[in-house]
Design an enzyme around this catalytic site. Structure first.
Site, mmCIF file in Angstrom:
data_model
loop_
_atom_site.group_PDB
_atom_site.id
_atom_site.type_symbol
_atom_site.label_atom_id
_atom_site.label_comp_id
_atom_site.label_asym_id
_atom_site.label_seq_id
_atom_site.Cartn_x
_atom_site.Cartn_y
_atom_site.Cartn_z
ATOM 1 N N HIS A 155 0.803 -1.230 0.000
ATOM 2 C CA HIS A 155 0.000 0.000 0.000
ATOM 3 C C HIS A 155 0.840 1.287 0.000
ATOM 4 O O HIS A 155 0.354 2.343 0.382
ATOM 5 C CB HIS A 155 -0.956 -0.008 1.200
ATOM 6 C CG HIS A 155 -0.281 0.041 2.539
ATOM 7 N ND1 HIS A 155 -0.809 -0.541 3.656
ATOM 8 C CD2 HIS A 155 0.881 0.614 2.948
ATOM 9 C CE1 HIS A 155 -0.003 -0.329 4.681
ATOM 10 N NE2 HIS A 155 1.030 0.373 4.278
ATOM 11 N N HIS A 200 -2.581 4.357 9.649
ATOM 12 C CA HIS A 200 -1.248 4.832 10.051
ATOM 13 C C HIS A 200 -1.402 6.106 10.880
ATOM 14 O O HIS A 200 -0.988 7.190 10.452
ATOM 15 C CB HIS A 200 -0.379 5.107 8.839
ATOM 16 C CG HIS A 200 -0.156 3.929 7.931
ATOM 17 N ND1 HIS A 200 -1.115 3.421 7.090
ATOM 18 C CD2 HIS A 200 0.941 3.147 7.732
ATOM 19 C CE1 HIS A 200 -0.618 2.402 6.416
ATOM 20 N NE2 HIS A 200 0.622 2.206 6.791
ATOM 21 N N HIS A 239 9.812 -4.016 4.506
ATOM 22 C CA HIS A 239 10.244 -2.623 4.528
ATOM 23 C C HIS A 239 10.445 -2.158 5.959
ATOM 24 O O HIS A 239 9.811 -2.664 6.885
ATOM 25 C CB HIS A 239 9.304 -1.681 3.774
ATOM 26 C CG HIS A 239 7.883 -1.528 4.259
ATOM 27 N ND1 HIS A 239 7.004 -2.566 4.416
ATOM 28 C CD2 HIS A 239 7.174 -0.412 4.575
ATOM 29 C CE1 HIS A 239 5.821 -2.111 4.797
ATOM 30 N NE2 HIS A 239 5.893 -0.801 4.921
ATOM 31 N N GLU A 293 3.356 -5.597 8.762
ATOM 32 C CA GLU A 293 2.063 -5.409 8.065
ATOM 33 C C GLU A 293 1.606 -6.697 7.386
ATOM 34 O O GLU A 293 0.415 -6.891 7.131
ATOM 35 C CB GLU A 293 2.183 -4.286 7.020
ATOM 36 C CG GLU A 293 2.302 -2.900 7.635
ATOM 37 C CD GLU A 293 2.480 -1.778 6.606
ATOM 38 O OE1 GLU A 293 2.345 -0.617 6.984
ATOM 39 O OE2 GLU A 293 2.776 -2.062 5.420
HETATM 40 C C1 DHB Z 1 6.100 3.503 2.930
HETATM 41 C C2 DHB Z 1 5.502 2.255 3.087
HETATM 42 C C3 DHB Z 1 4.424 2.093 3.949
HETATM 43 O O1 DHB Z 1 3.828 0.895 4.202
HETATM 44 C C4 DHB Z 1 3.918 3.171 4.632
HETATM 45 O O2 DHB Z 1 2.839 2.984 5.398
HETATM 46 C C5 DHB Z 1 4.515 4.424 4.490
HETATM 47 C C6 DHB Z 1 5.595 4.572 3.645
HETATM 48 C C7 DHB Z 1 7.230 3.710 1.990
HETATM 49 O O3 DHB Z 1 7.766 2.735 1.444
HETATM 50 O O4 DHB Z 1 7.616 4.858 1.751
HETATM 51 FE FE FE Z 2 2.255 1.061 5.795
#
Ligand code: DHB
Ligand code: FE
Length: 280
Positions: free
Chosen positions: A12, A59, A193, A240
């Site tokens: 997302h 978030h 991530h 996540e």
């Molecule tokens: C990013 C990824 C995410 O899941 C998020 O909530 C905010 C930023 C990113 O990769 O920049």
């Molecule tokens: Fe996220």
């Protein structure tokens, strides 16, 4: 009787929404990302679901440290796009399905999953980016969407096993609804991530690809993966991925993989996407 006919997982990344909204989808950095969703858009346009149940995380847009529901279901008639600091995304208001949402709340809570019932909520990139990836940029979203928010922001998030069982309870709920609705469930967020600390920028393609394989073929075992493994292997925001197990729990043990896409990177994140149909 309503039926869950298919499941969709997708990352997302908010920058994906910004690229679409800012007319940058054809730029060299973004074109390969959106190319991975062309078949998906055609697939869902042909399927024409009556309702989408969208499992996602907020978030700190609708919720904050003031209030942290582990699982929350949106029962409102509509959900406006949240202002995440740059104004709300220029996407349609999300129309809910209060009747089915209340039915799911009742069924799942009596099935011993204590959802928080939410009657007013803005929805952030966690929900709107997956809609954009699957439905493009329409004037109105093509079907009602029931938001199901999972806390993966503040420790402790629910376990993968709990998420998987919630998916099974959602399936029982949908199948006890007395209208012939075709339902698709989305499990969103991920893949690997980490947005903070010394390991910011971490991406682990070996972990991600193994996760995709296990999600399709061995989900009950995947559900046993402890939090610490997500953190270690997929980074702090890789947690996540437990939300994908809600989607998988709502499907049959045997599924047909319709489409898979994996791309590194989009912003700080590995993008993963799978479409699964319930094998007849
Ligand atoms: C990013 C990824 C995410 O899941 C998020 O909530 C905010 C930023 C990113 O990769 O920049
Ligand atoms: Fe996220």
């Amino acid at each position: 009787m309503a039926h869950i006919v298919a499941g969709v997982t997708t990352s997302h990344v908010p920058a994906i929404g910004a690229a679409l909204d800012g007319g940058k989808a054809a730029e060299p950095y973004w074109a390969p990302v959106f190319a991975g969703y062309e078949a998906s858009k055609a697939w869902i346009a042909a399927l024409k679901p009556d309702v989408v149940i969208l499992v996602y995380n907020d978030h700190a847009s609708a919720f904050s440290l003031d209030m942290i529901p582990t699982f929350a279901i949106g029962c409102a008639a509509e959900f406006p796009p949240a202002d995440e600091g740059w104004g709300p995304r220029p996407v349609p208001v999300v129309k809910g399905h209060p009747k089915l949402a209340w039915h799911i709340a009742q069924s799942v809570i009596l099935d011993e999953f204590d959802l928080t019932i939410v009657n007013k909520m803005a929805v952030d990139h966690g929900l709107t980016v997956p809609l954009s990836l699957m439905f493009g940029q329409p004037d109105a979203w093509p079907c009602p969407v029931i938001p199901l928010a999972v806390n993966v922001v503040q420790y402790p998030p629910p376990t993968g096993a709990r998420c998987y069982k919630l998916g099974q309870a959602i399936r029982r709920a949908v199948e006890s609804y007395d209208e012939p609705l075709k339902v698709v469930i989305f499990g969103t967020g991920g893949m690997s991530h980490q947005l903070q600390g010394p390991r910011a920028g971490l991406i682990n393609s070996v972990f991600d690809r193994a996760f995709l394989d296990a999600l399709v073929a061995d989900p009950a075992n995947l559900a046993l993966k402890p939090h610490i493994e997500y953190l270690r292997e997929a980074g702090s925001e890789g947690i996540e991925l437990v939300m994908w197990l809600v989607m998988r729990g709502a499907l049959n043990a045997e599924v047909r993989e319709v489409h898979r896409f994996y791309h590194v990177p989009a912003s700080n994140t590995a993008v993963g996407h799978i479409i699964l149909e319930n094998a007849a």
